[in-house]
Scaffold this motif. Structure first.
Motif, PDB file in Angstrom:
ATOM      1  N   ALA A  90       0.874  -1.181   0.000  1.00  0.00           N
ATOM      2  CA  ALA A  90       0.000   0.000   0.000  1.00  0.00           C
ATOM      3  C   ALA A  90       0.906   1.225   0.000  1.00  0.00           C
ATOM      4  N   GLU A  91       1.429   1.550  -1.175  1.00  0.00           N
ATOM      5  CA  GLU A  91       2.489   2.545  -1.295  1.00  0.00           C
ATOM      6  C   GLU A  91       1.944   3.969  -1.395  1.00  0.00           C
ATOM      7  N   ASP A  92       1.115   4.357  -0.443  1.00  0.00           N
ATOM      8  CA  ASP A  92       0.548   5.699  -0.528  1.00  0.00           C
ATOM      9  C   ASP A  92       1.518   6.795  -0.114  1.00  0.00           C
ATOM     10  N   ASP A  93       2.699   6.417   0.373  1.00  0.00           N
ATOM     11  CA  ASP A  93       3.714   7.405   0.731  1.00  0.00           C
ATOM     12  C   ASP A  93       4.680   7.672  -0.416  1.00  0.00           C
ATOM     13  N   VAL A 104      -6.268  -9.372  -6.069  1.00  0.00           N
ATOM     14  CA  VAL A 104      -6.664  -9.578  -4.680  1.00  0.00           C
ATOM     15  C   VAL A 104      -5.803  -8.672  -3.811  1.00  0.00           C
ATOM     16  N   ALA A 105      -6.425  -7.896  -2.938  1.00  0.00           N
ATOM     17  CA  ALA A 105      -5.709  -7.021  -2.008  1.00  0.00           C
ATOM     18  C   ALA A 105      -5.867  -7.554  -0.595  1.00  0.00           C
ATOM     19  N   ASP A 115      -7.499   0.593  -1.728  1.00  0.00           N
ATOM     20  CA  ASP A 115      -7.721   2.020  -1.946  1.00  0.00           C
ATOM     21  C   ASP A 115      -6.540   2.685  -2.634  1.00  0.00           C
ATOM     22  N   VAL A 116      -5.318   2.264  -2.286  1.00  0.00           N
ATOM     23  CA  VAL A 116      -4.149   2.827  -2.957  1.00  0.00           C
ATOM     24  C   VAL A 116      -4.184   2.495  -4.443  1.00  0.00           C
ATOM     25  N   LEU A 137      -9.206  -0.139 -11.656  1.00  0.00           N
ATOM     26  CA  LEU A 137      -8.867  -1.371 -10.950  1.00  0.00           C
ATOM     27  C   LEU A 137      -9.886  -1.720  -9.863  1.00  0.00           C
ATOM     28  N   GLY A 138     -10.676  -0.748  -9.456  1.00  0.00           N
ATOM     29  CA  GLY A 138     -11.681  -1.015  -8.431  1.00  0.00           C
ATOM     30  C   GLY A 138     -12.663  -2.095  -8.835  1.00  0.00           C
ATOM     31  N   ARG A 139     -12.915  -2.234 -10.127  1.00  0.00           N
ATOM     32  CA  ARG A 139     -13.896  -3.203 -10.608  1.00  0.00           C
ATOM     33  C   ARG A 139     -13.375  -4.639 -10.598  1.00  0.00           C
ATOM     34  N   ARG A 140     -12.065  -4.813 -10.534  1.00  0.00           N
ATOM     35  CA  ARG A 140     -11.526  -6.165 -10.593  1.00  0.00           C
ATOM     36  C   ARG A 140     -10.721  -6.532  -9.344  1.00  0.00           C
TER      37      ARG A 140
END
Length: 373
Positions: A126-129, A149-150, A157-158, A166-169
């Motif tokens: 989750a590389e939000d930084d 798969v997350a 979310d990232v 990508l939210g759909r898959r």
């Protein structure tokens, strides 16, 4: 069905051990699994015991060392060799499906798609930084994956903030962590006995080891006799950070009260000895150690960040603190040291919650369904 699983490390930290549970789930589902890793290490016998065959084949893994002109040249050269080796491995294994167990080896996604084989990417990051160009470079190859798969909502979310489609898959499957066969009762600490703090994790700024040292120094200044045991080795390239930690631990306010144990093969034993477990990460997509602490029924203090905030309910199953804030962490340690009843209540509730939400068998079934679906 023959599955090929590509994994970037032969170590046995969080995502590595999670792969063992993934293999168990796939094996239980009747699949033949081959795992390819870039070098030998302690993970290999665990994978074989879980039912996988293992192939060792050198291949590049995206690291910061490649983020320079010289680094990009080295990466290009490594990839030229990789395509040849991957083709040989493909002909030998002949997989009908591929699982890529990270975003840091996107070339395996390309190999699978070139062979017209379905490919699932399991995201543990989750590389939000990171700057947006870096996040985009890590995330865009997932557009080639059949499905994603997350390991937490934070990880998903990232991805979706970087590449919305990508939210759909992308599906969230929380990690499954095996608990101890039996829970060892926590000790009744006497007033004259030192408070035992334990931190399990890589020696890395992301894991907040430096924050734990400063918090320890603060609680000791407040008159609390506390000691810290640190379990974990350093990432290659971060040796400077370990030197800084050891230097800080030798200062007069900490000298003799911090132990660096290096890599510990069975951290459960360290957790059993803990009065309080610390997970002070600045970045943490999930946090297997936090779940392990809960399953061991030990009071947990974790950063209010990403996956950790999904694992811990503040004030109910543990305490959450501001990431990077040593004073906030020290306050939480002091609170548990002063109130053993609260510490025991949090530990008991935390164990029950972790067993329900993060059980290993639940995970094996869910991840197998996602990979094979």
């Amino acid at each position: 069905m023959r599955l090929l699983v590509a994994h970037p490390s032969p170590d046995v930290y969080g995502s590595d051990l999670q792969l063992v549970e993934t293999v168990r789930g796939l094996h239980q589902a009747g699949q033949r699994v081959t795992v390819v890793v870039p070098e030998r290490g302690p993970l290999l016998p665990l994978l074989e015991a879980a039912g996988a065959s293992v192939e060792v084949m050198a291949f590049p893994v995206l690291r910061k060392a490649y983020l320079s002109p010289i680094g990009l040249v080295r990466l290009a050269a490594a990839l030229m060799v990789f395509w040849v080796r991957a083709a040989r491995l493909w002909r030998r294994v002949r997989p009908s499906r591929v699982l890529v167990n990270t975003v840091t080896i996107p070339w395996w996604i390309v190999v699978a798609r070139a062979a017209r084989v379905p490919v699932v990417c399991h995201v543990h990051e989750a590389e939000d930084d990171q700057p947006k160009p870096v996040r985009l470079a890590l995330t865009a190859p997932l557009l080639l994956a059949t499905r994603v798969v997350a390991n937490s909502r934070a990880s998903r979310d990232v991805l979706t903030h970087t590449v919305k489609v990508l939210g759909r898959r992308t599906t969230v499957v929380y990690n499954g962590v095996p608990g101890p066969e039996s829970v060892v009762s926590a000790r009744n600490r006497m007033p004259h006995e030192a408070l035992r703090l334990v931190l399990v994790g890589r020696l890395s700024p992301r894991k907040g080891t430096d924050v734990a040292l400063e918090a320890l120094a603060e609680v000791r200044r407040r008159g609390i006799d506390a000691r810290l045991r640190v379990c974990g080795s350093v990432f290659a390239g971060y040796e400077w950070f370990e030197q800084e930690l050891r230097s800080r631990a030798s200062d007069s306010d900490l000298a003799g009260n911090v132990e660096f144990l290096g890599y510990v093969a069975e951290p459960a034993r360290e957790l059993e000895q803990a009065d309080v477990v610390l997970v002070p990460s600045r970045v943490e997509p999930f946090g297997n150690v936090a779940v392990e602490a809960l399953l061991a029924e030990r009071p947990l203090i974790a950063s209010r960040v990403q996956g950790l905030a999904e694992i811990v309910t503040d004030g109910e199953t543990g305490l959450l603190v501001t990431p990077g804030d040593a004073t906030d962490l020290a306050d939480a340690i002091q609170r548990l040291a002063a109130d053993p009843t609260l510490a025991a209540e949090l530990a008991s509730a935390g164990r029950k919650d972790a067993e329900e939400r993060f059980g290993a068998e639940r995970y094996r079934e869910e991840i197998a369904a996602e990979v094979l679906g």
